[in-house]
Design an enzyme around this catalytic site. Structure first.
Site, PDB file in Angstrom:
ATOM      1  N   GLY A  13       5.844  26.970  68.220  1.00 37.75           N
ATOM      2  CA  GLY A  13       5.826  27.693  66.948  1.00 37.75           C
ATOM      3  C   GLY A  13       4.517  27.500  66.210  1.00 37.75           C
ATOM      4  O   GLY A  13       4.478  27.393  64.980  1.00 37.75           O
ATOM      5  N   ARG A  38       4.056  33.169  70.635  1.00 34.63           N
ATOM      6  CA  ARG A  38       3.923  34.477  71.280  1.00 34.63           C
ATOM      7  C   ARG A  38       2.666  35.214  70.842  1.00 34.63           C
ATOM      8  O   ARG A  38       2.183  36.102  71.540  1.00 34.63           O
ATOM      9  CB  ARG A  38       5.145  35.345  70.965  1.00 34.63           C
ATOM     10  CG  ARG A  38       6.421  34.896  71.653  1.00 34.63           C
ATOM     11  CD  ARG A  38       7.579  35.829  71.351  1.00 34.63           C
ATOM     12  NE  ARG A  38       7.927  35.806  69.938  1.00 34.63           N
ATOM     13  CZ  ARG A  38       8.743  36.669  69.357  1.00 34.63           C
ATOM     14  NH1 ARG A  38       9.280  37.650  70.061  1.00 34.63           N
ATOM     15  NH2 ARG A  38       9.028  36.576  68.072  1.00 34.63           N
ATOM     16  N   LEU A  64       9.471  31.396  73.951  1.00 31.13           N
ATOM     17  CA  LEU A  64      10.377  30.273  74.162  1.00 31.13           C
ATOM     18  C   LEU A  64      11.784  30.711  74.551  1.00 31.13           C
ATOM     19  O   LEU A  64      12.612  29.867  74.910  1.00 31.13           O
ATOM     20  CB  LEU A  64      10.434  29.405  72.904  1.00 31.13           C
ATOM     21  CG  LEU A  64       9.141  28.644  72.590  1.00 31.13           C
ATOM     22  CD1 LEU A  64       9.249  27.961  71.235  1.00 31.13           C
ATOM     23  CD2 LEU A  64       8.816  27.627  73.674  1.00 31.13           C
ATOM     24  N   TYR A 156      22.919  29.927  62.292  1.00 34.00           N
ATOM     25  CA  TYR A 156      21.675  29.157  62.209  1.00 34.00           C
ATOM     26  C   TYR A 156      21.990  27.685  61.959  1.00 34.00           C
ATOM     27  O   TYR A 156      21.442  26.800  62.619  1.00 34.00           O
ATOM     28  CB  TYR A 156      20.785  29.702  61.096  1.00 34.00           C
ATOM     29  CG  TYR A 156      19.588  28.828  60.786  1.00 34.00           C
ATOM     30  CD1 TYR A 156      18.505  28.774  61.657  1.00 34.00           C
ATOM     31  CD2 TYR A 156      19.544  28.060  59.630  1.00 34.00           C
ATOM     32  CE1 TYR A 156      17.403  27.973  61.374  1.00 34.00           C
ATOM     33  CE2 TYR A 156      18.456  27.253  59.343  1.00 34.00           C
ATOM     34  CZ  TYR A 156      17.383  27.214  60.220  1.00 34.00           C
ATOM     35  OH  TYR A 156      16.310  26.410  59.937  1.00 34.00           O
TER      36      TYR A 156
END
Length: 248
Positions: A13, A38, A64, A156
């Site tokens: 990240g 990414r 990922l 989450y």
């Protein structure tokens, strides 16, 4: 941090927020930092920005959610720098996907990034350390206060509760193989990053930050440095970090 000078850290990240801030601060202490995300253009800009400092950033494009790409990333790091000494699992994804009326694809995306990728990056990092006889390595999981209490985003929160459980489970496994590799969970409260903008959109995110106190990404990056700076006989297992004015 002197003992980490010249050693290798991987940060997931890394294109924004806590991941980017962590890359910068570790490079400032002379570490070789593998920046994973990414957005290769953002990673390259980061690498260029720190190129005059004591450390180095090696940008690696990796989704990922793709286990093959994670394996390929670790193979690339092994070829370039030999292996990994520190792994900072910083990547996290929060989507507004409730349980009863939620989108199962969004559930899967969160689970792949927040849980499965963290597990595989940890597995590959520990394997790399043991292969090279590194017994003072460190795994750092950027968790969340949502991993300790249920907030409004239930799936989450479930994924972050999993990170809390996994961090403890991995600690047990490391002790079970008589390894001195350490693992730490850092659970931030509200941070002013792109995280809320991605989740809520610009207007709602700005309103949220105006109403509530927040941390900076650099605050959490400094907690990573603090954790790495402790003596090898000290295990910081879990660190909760809130802005001073945050209640829950």
């Amino acid at each position: 941090m002197e003992r980490w000078n010249g050693r290798v850290a991987i940060v997931t990240g890394a294109s924004m927020g806590v991941g980017e801030a962590t890359c910068r601060v570790l490079a400032s202490h002379g570490m070789k930092v593998v920046a994973c995300a990414r957005s290769l253009d953002k990673l390259q800009a980061l690498a260029d920005d720190v190129s005059d400092g004591p450390g180095e950033v090696f940008p690696v494009k990796c989704d990922l959610r793709n286990m093959v790409e994670i394996h390929e990333m670790f193979a690339e790091v092994k070829e370039k720098w030999g292996g990994v000494d520190v792994c900072v699992n910083s990547a996290g994804l929060a989507l507004d996907a409730p349980i009863i009326e939620g989108d199962t694809e969004q559930w899967d995306n969160m689970w792949q990034v927040n849980v499965m990728a963290l597990c595989l990056c940890t597995k590959e990092s520990v394997s790399s350390m043991r292969e090279r006889g590194v017994d003072d390595g460190h795994i750092i999981n950027i968790n969340s206060l949502s991993g300790h209490r249920v907030g409004k985003m239930h799936f989450y929160s479930a994924s972050k509760y999993a990170v809390t459980s996994l961090t403890e489970g991995i600690r047990w496994e490391l002790r079970g193989i008589n390894s001195n590799i350490r693992i730490t969970g850092i659970s931030p409260g509200m941070i002013r990053t792109n995280f809320a903008y991605t989740l809520l959109g610009p207007e709602r995110a700005e309103a949220l930050y105006e109403q509530q106190p927040s941390l900076k990404a650099e605050d959490i990056a400094n907690m990573v440095v603090y954790t790495l700076s402790t003596p090898t006989h000290v295990q910081i297992h879990e660190m909760m970090v809130r802005p001073t004015g945050q209640v829950v």
